[in-house]
Design a protein around this motif. Structure first.
Motif, mmCIF file in Angstrom:
data_model
loop_
_atom_site.group_PDB
_atom_site.id
_atom_site.type_symbol
_atom_site.label_atom_id
_atom_site.label_comp_id
_atom_site.label_asym_id
_atom_site.label_seq_id
_atom_site.Cartn_x
_atom_site.Cartn_y
_atom_site.Cartn_z
ATOM 1 N N ARG A 137 30.685 13.156 -11.675
ATOM 2 C CA ARG A 137 30.978 11.718 -11.723
ATOM 3 C C ARG A 137 29.965 10.927 -10.904
ATOM 4 N N ILE A 138 29.554 11.480 -9.776
ATOM 5 C CA ILE A 138 28.567 10.796 -8.933
ATOM 6 C C ILE A 138 27.211 10.746 -9.631
ATOM 7 N N VAL A 139 26.797 11.853 -10.244
ATOM 8 C CA VAL A 139 25.526 11.863 -10.978
ATOM 9 C C VAL A 139 25.581 10.887 -12.146
ATOM 10 N N ALA A 140 26.691 10.869 -12.872
ATOM 11 C CA ALA A 140 26.845 9.926 -13.982
ATOM 12 C C ALA A 140 26.797 8.494 -13.485
ATOM 13 N N ALA A 141 27.418 8.228 -12.352
ATOM 14 C CA ALA A 141 27.375 6.886 -11.773
ATOM 15 C C ALA A 141 25.945 6.493 -11.417
ATOM 16 N N ALA A 142 25.157 7.445 -10.933
ATOM 17 C CA ALA A 142 23.758 7.152 -10.616
ATOM 18 C C ALA A 142 23.002 6.724 -11.865
ATOM 19 N N PHE A 143 23.206 7.437 -12.964
ATOM 20 C CA PHE A 143 22.546 7.060 -14.218
ATOM 21 C C PHE A 143 23.021 5.693 -14.715
ATOM 22 N N LEU A 144 24.313 5.429 -14.608
ATOM 23 C CA LEU A 144 24.845 4.157 -15.082
ATOM 24 C C LEU A 144 24.374 2.995 -14.207
ATOM 25 N N VAL A 145 24.267 3.211 -12.909
ATOM 26 C CA VAL A 145 23.709 2.185 -12.025
ATOM 27 C C VAL A 145 22.243 1.944 -12.367
ATOM 28 N N GLY A 189 0.784 -1.226 0.000
ATOM 29 C CA GLY A 189 0.000 0.000 0.000
ATOM 30 C C GLY A 189 0.814 1.273 0.000
ATOM 31 N N SER A 190 2.130 1.165 -0.115
ATOM 32 C CA SER A 190 2.948 2.371 -0.138
ATOM 33 C C SER A 190 3.638 2.489 -1.493
ATOM 34 N N GLY A 191 4.171 3.640 -1.764
ATOM 35 C CA GLY A 191 4.879 3.875 -3.017
ATOM 36 C C GLY A 191 6.263 3.263 -3.031
ATOM 37 N N PHE A 192 6.742 2.767 -1.876
ATOM 38 C CA PHE A 192 8.091 2.222 -1.810
ATOM 39 C C PHE A 192 8.243 1.025 -2.734
ATOM 40 N N VAL A 193 7.254 0.166 -2.771
ATOM 41 C CA VAL A 193 7.321 -1.009 -3.623
ATOM 42 C C VAL A 193 7.305 -0.602 -5.088
ATOM 43 N N VAL A 194 6.518 0.396 -5.412
ATOM 44 C CA VAL A 194 6.357 0.803 -6.802
ATOM 45 C C VAL A 194 7.644 1.418 -7.353
ATOM 46 N N LEU A 195 8.299 2.263 -6.595
ATOM 47 C CA LEU A 195 9.468 2.983 -7.097
ATOM 48 C C LEU A 195 10.795 2.364 -6.669
ATOM 49 N N SER A 196 10.805 1.422 -5.810
ATOM 50 C CA SER A 196 11.930 0.776 -5.142
ATOM 51 C C SER A 196 13.324 1.207 -5.588
ATOM 52 N N TRP A 197 13.829 0.761 -6.732
ATOM 53 C CA TRP A 197 15.190 1.082 -7.162
ATOM 54 C C TRP A 197 15.344 2.538 -7.553
ATOM 55 N N TRP A 198 14.254 3.166 -7.924
ATOM 56 C CA TRP A 198 14.313 4.568 -8.306
ATOM 57 C C TRP A 198 14.808 5.417 -7.146
ATOM 58 N N TYR A 199 14.431 5.044 -5.912
ATOM 59 C CA TYR A 199 14.881 5.797 -4.745
ATOM 60 C C TYR A 199 16.397 5.775 -4.617
ATOM 61 N N LEU A 200 17.024 4.648 -4.884
ATOM 62 C CA LEU A 200 18.484 4.555 -4.813
ATOM 63 C C LEU A 200 19.132 5.457 -5.860
ATOM 64 N N VAL A 201 18.661 5.378 -7.079
ATOM 65 C CA VAL A 201 19.223 6.201 -8.154
ATOM 66 C C VAL A 201 19.015 7.680 -7.860
ATOM 67 N N ALA A 202 17.836 8.047 -7.391
ATOM 68 C CA ALA A 202 17.548 9.447 -7.074
ATOM 69 C C ALA A 202 18.396 9.948 -5.905
ATOM 70 N N VAL A 245 21.421 8.852 -4.978
ATOM 71 C CA VAL A 245 22.808 9.016 -5.426
ATOM 72 C C VAL A 245 22.937 10.246 -6.319
ATOM 73 N N ALA A 246 21.957 10.470 -7.199
ATOM 74 C CA ALA A 246 21.987 11.660 -8.055
ATOM 75 C C ALA A 246 21.872 12.932 -7.216
ATOM 76 N N ALA A 247 21.032 12.914 -6.194
ATOM 77 C CA ALA A 247 20.896 14.081 -5.305
ATOM 78 C C ALA A 247 22.194 14.340 -4.541
ATOM 79 N N ALA A 248 22.857 13.276 -4.125
ATOM 80 C CA ALA A 248 24.158 13.442 -3.464
ATOM 81 C C ALA A 248 25.167 14.057 -4.430
ATOM 82 N N GLY A 249 25.110 13.645 -5.677
ATOM 83 C CA GLY A 249 25.999 14.229 -6.684
ATOM 84 C C GLY A 249 25.735 15.704 -6.906
#
Length: 106
Positions: free
Chosen positions: A38-46, A5-18, A20-24
């Motif tokens: 380089r960190i943002v690029a790594a987020a896209f490549l992951v 019932g939460s959005g966590f299941v729906v977006l799951s891996w997107w949160y990790l990529v987002a 890492v990109a935000a940290a970049g």
């Protein structure tokens, strides 16, 4: 983690990529443009690699937008573009400094 019932299941891996990109972006803003890029690029490549190997497609979560091939190509292109842009940025501009101006020319 599956929270029904939460959005966590729906977006799951997107949160990790987002995250890492935000940290970049944070690193770009406050530390160094090249390392942040380089960190943002790594987020896209992951994200591209997760989208490529996640089977069935629903396991990729929010990274599933179009067909698998198109998602991977777009994420790879974004990652390569950000990596090239951050590697070629001219951090030290060629602007003469007023402090180092030769005072003997006056």
């Amino acid at each position: 983690m599956q929270w029904r019932g939460s959005g966590f299941v729906v977006l799951s891996w997107w949160y990790l990529v987002a995250a890492v990109a935000a940290a970049g972006v944070f690193v770009i803003a406050f530390v160094d443009v090249r390392w942040g890029g380089r960190i943002v690029a790594a987020a896209f490549l992951v994200g591209a690699s997760i989208r490529l190997v996640a089977r069935p497609a629903r396991r990729a979560g929010g990274l599933t937008v179009r067909s698998r091939a198109l998602d991977v190509v777009i994420l790879l292109a974004l990652g390569a573009g950000v990596l090239i842009a951050s590697a070629t940025v001219n951090v030290a501009a060629d602007v003469p400094s007023r402090v180092t101006e030769d005072l003997s020319t006056r």
